[in-house]
Scaffold this motif. Structure first.
Motif, PDB file in Angstrom:
ATOM      1  N   VAL A  60      33.840  41.838  37.361  1.00 32.98           N
ATOM      2  CA  VAL A  60      33.845  43.117  36.642  1.00 32.98           C
ATOM      3  C   VAL A  60      32.890  44.146  37.233  1.00 32.98           C
ATOM      4  O   VAL A  60      33.064  45.349  37.023  1.00 32.98           O
ATOM      5  CB  VAL A  60      33.566  42.931  35.127  1.00 32.98           C
ATOM      6  N   GLY A 131      42.495  42.948  34.093  1.00 30.86           N
ATOM      7  CA  GLY A 131      42.181  43.703  35.298  1.00 30.86           C
ATOM      8  C   GLY A 131      43.429  44.295  35.919  1.00 30.86           C
ATOM      9  O   GLY A 131      44.424  44.545  35.225  1.00 30.86           O
ATOM     10  N   HIS A 132      43.350  44.486  37.230  1.00 28.62           N
ATOM     11  CA  HIS A 132      44.470  45.086  37.962  1.00 28.62           C
ATOM     12  C   HIS A 132      44.655  44.370  39.291  1.00 28.62           C
ATOM     13  O   HIS A 132      43.683  44.075  39.987  1.00 28.62           O
ATOM     14  CB  HIS A 132      44.210  46.578  38.226  1.00 28.62           C
ATOM     15  N   LYS A 152      41.109  42.950  40.778  1.00 35.23           N
ATOM     16  CA  LYS A 152      39.849  43.560  40.350  1.00 35.23           C
ATOM     17  C   LYS A 152      39.765  43.432  38.834  1.00 35.23           C
ATOM     18  O   LYS A 152      40.499  44.062  38.105  1.00 35.23           O
ATOM     19  CB  LYS A 152      39.783  45.012  40.808  1.00 35.23           C
ATOM     20  N   SER A 153      38.852  42.587  38.389  1.00 38.96           N
ATOM     21  CA  SER A 153      38.696  42.310  36.956  1.00 38.96           C
ATOM     22  C   SER A 153      37.988  43.459  36.261  1.00 38.96           C
ATOM     23  O   SER A 153      37.051  44.050  36.807  1.00 38.96           O
ATOM     24  CB  SER A 153      37.906  41.011  36.751  1.00 38.96           C
ATOM     25  N   THR A 154      38.429  43.742  35.042  1.00 37.50           N
ATOM     26  CA  THR A 154      37.739  44.734  34.204  1.00 37.50           C
ATOM     27  C   THR A 154      37.046  44.048  33.024  1.00 37.50           C
ATOM     28  O   THR A 154      36.040  44.551  32.526  1.00 37.50           O
ATOM     29  CB  THR A 154      38.718  45.803  33.684  1.00 37.50           C
TER      30      THR A 154
END
Length: 159
Positions: A60, A131-132, A152-154
């Motif tokens: 993140v 994420g995305h 890409k983790s959020t």
């Protein structure tokens, strides 16, 4: 008299059937990605990537958690890690851009759950992530294959 522009003056980006079909094929490829990983169909999962795929997974804060440039190592590591886990991977809101007749870029919102049984020892018992995925794909022998993938983790909730 109206203030609407003349329809002939409007530049509308029209996609032809070939482009729409390509976009749908890419959606189907990503759907199979989710299904194959959750059902642990590793040979089928492997078939979704080029042999020279480059994969990165980020936390993140943007930190690099894992990186793979060898498809066989990625598949082996994923299979070993998820062997006894219950998983669900979902992707949503695709943004797909065809960059040529045989290449594309895609961004997908994602959510996943990874849950291990009580008797499995490890770093965590459950992971719930959001994420995305950022991907590039190539059309090879009639199939869209992933050439790069960056997750890409959020949000990562680990227990």
């Amino acid at each position: 008299m109206t203030n609407e522009p003349n329809r002939k003056d409007i530049n509308i980006n029209k996609m032809d059937l070939h482009q729409l079909t390509a976009i749908e094929d890419i959606r189907q490829t990503k759907a199979r990605y989710c299904r194959f990983i959750d059902l642990k169909q590793w040979d089928d999962f492997k078939s979704l990537f080029t042999p020279t795929v480059h994969l990165t997974f980020h936390g993140v804060q943007g930190e690099l958690l894992y990186e793979f440039t060898d498809l066989q190592i990625f598949i082996g590591q994923t299979a070993m890690t998820l062997d006894k886990a219950q998983t669900i991977h979902q992707v949503h809101n695709p943004e797909i851009q065809l960059t040529s007749d045989t290449t594309a870029q895609a961004v997908w919102s994602m959510e996943d759950w990874i849950i291990y049984p009580e008797d499995v020892k490890g770093l965590f018992k459950a992971l719930h992530g959001f994420g995305h995925y950022y991907e590039t794909l190539e059309l090879r022998e009639g199939c869209w294959l992933t050439t790069t993938l960056s997750l890409k983790s959020t949000i990562l909730i680990i227990t």
